[in-house]
Design a protein around this motif. Sequence first.
Motif, PDB file in Angstrom:
ATOM      1  N   ARG A 169       2.263   1.491  -3.434  1.00 14.59           N
ATOM      2  CA  ARG A 169       1.714   2.327  -4.001  1.00 14.59           C
ATOM      3  C   ARG A 169       1.525   3.777  -4.396  1.00 14.59           C
ATOM      4  O   ARG A 169       1.662   4.062  -5.054  1.00 14.59           O
ATOM      5  N   ASN A 170       1.308   3.936  -2.827  1.00 10.83           N
ATOM      6  CA  ASN A 170       1.242   5.798  -2.835  1.00 10.83           C
ATOM      7  C   ASN A 170       2.142   5.801  -3.003  1.00 10.83           C
ATOM      8  O   ASN A 170       1.424   7.625  -3.701  1.00 10.83           O
ATOM      9  N   GLU A 191       1.203  -0.898  -0.101  1.00 10.18           N
ATOM     10  CA  GLU A 191      -0.261   0.077  -0.112  1.00 10.18           C
ATOM     11  C   GLU A 191       0.885   1.432  -0.263  1.00 10.18           C
ATOM     12  O   GLU A 191       0.459   1.817  -0.643  1.00 10.18           O
ATOM     13  N   GLY A 226      -5.246   2.681   1.715  1.00 13.65           N
ATOM     14  CA  GLY A 226      -4.368   2.379   2.207  1.00 13.65           C
ATOM     15  C   GLY A 226      -3.367   2.423   2.999  1.00 13.65           C
ATOM     16  O   GLY A 226      -3.354   1.661   3.774  1.00 13.65           O
ATOM     17  N   TYR A 234       1.186   8.886  -6.065  1.00 19.90           N
ATOM     18  CA  TYR A 234       0.526  10.726  -5.731  1.00 19.90           C
ATOM     19  C   TYR A 234       2.035  11.039  -5.543  1.00 19.90           C
ATOM     20  O   TYR A 234       2.112  12.211  -5.075  1.00 19.90           O
TER      21      TYR A 234
END
Length: 129
Positions: free
Chosen positions: A46-47, A43, A100, A51
Amino acid sequence: MTERLDIRSPEDVVRVRQRVRALAVESGLGLVDQTKVVTAASELARNAIDYAGGGVVDLEVINGTRRGVRLVFEDQGPGIPDVELALRDGFTTGNGLGLGLGGAKRLSSEFSIESVPGQGTRVSITRWK
Ligand SMILES: Nc1ncnc2c1ncn2[C@@H]1O[C@H](COP(=O)(O)OP(=O)(O)OP(=O)(O)O)[C@@H](O)[C@H]1O
Ligand SMILES: [Mg+2]
């Protein structure tokens, strides 16, 4: 000893998952705890991609009086203006479910986040045996 991995592509997320799993095994975590820390790592990686345009993670096995794995995710993205809000389930500025960050916190034994708008975000998690 720490090792650093780049997080730029979905393939990098796979690599992070694999290394975290291996280090979790090495530090003696059971299957359930291995999966918790791998999921949290996934998570956060992926962030960083979604972002912040990517980042890095430092991975470390802790072999002291306590054993565990510590992961420090760092990016130089836009930062998070309101961390408390971002941790809330359902809060998203993207297309996700907004689960997440809060999920990663719940899956970790220790969790800390520092984010400076305009500078970036640093998330540190530890899973103890
Ligand atoms: N590394 C980061 N840099 C900047 N903003 C971030 C970062 N990580 C999270 N955020 C912000 O926090 C919000 C919540 O993150 P969280 O991971 O909980 O949900 P999501 O990524 O939107 O959805 P999900 O993870 O459920 O797919 C994001 O929508 C984004 O606005
Ligand atoms: Mg997310």
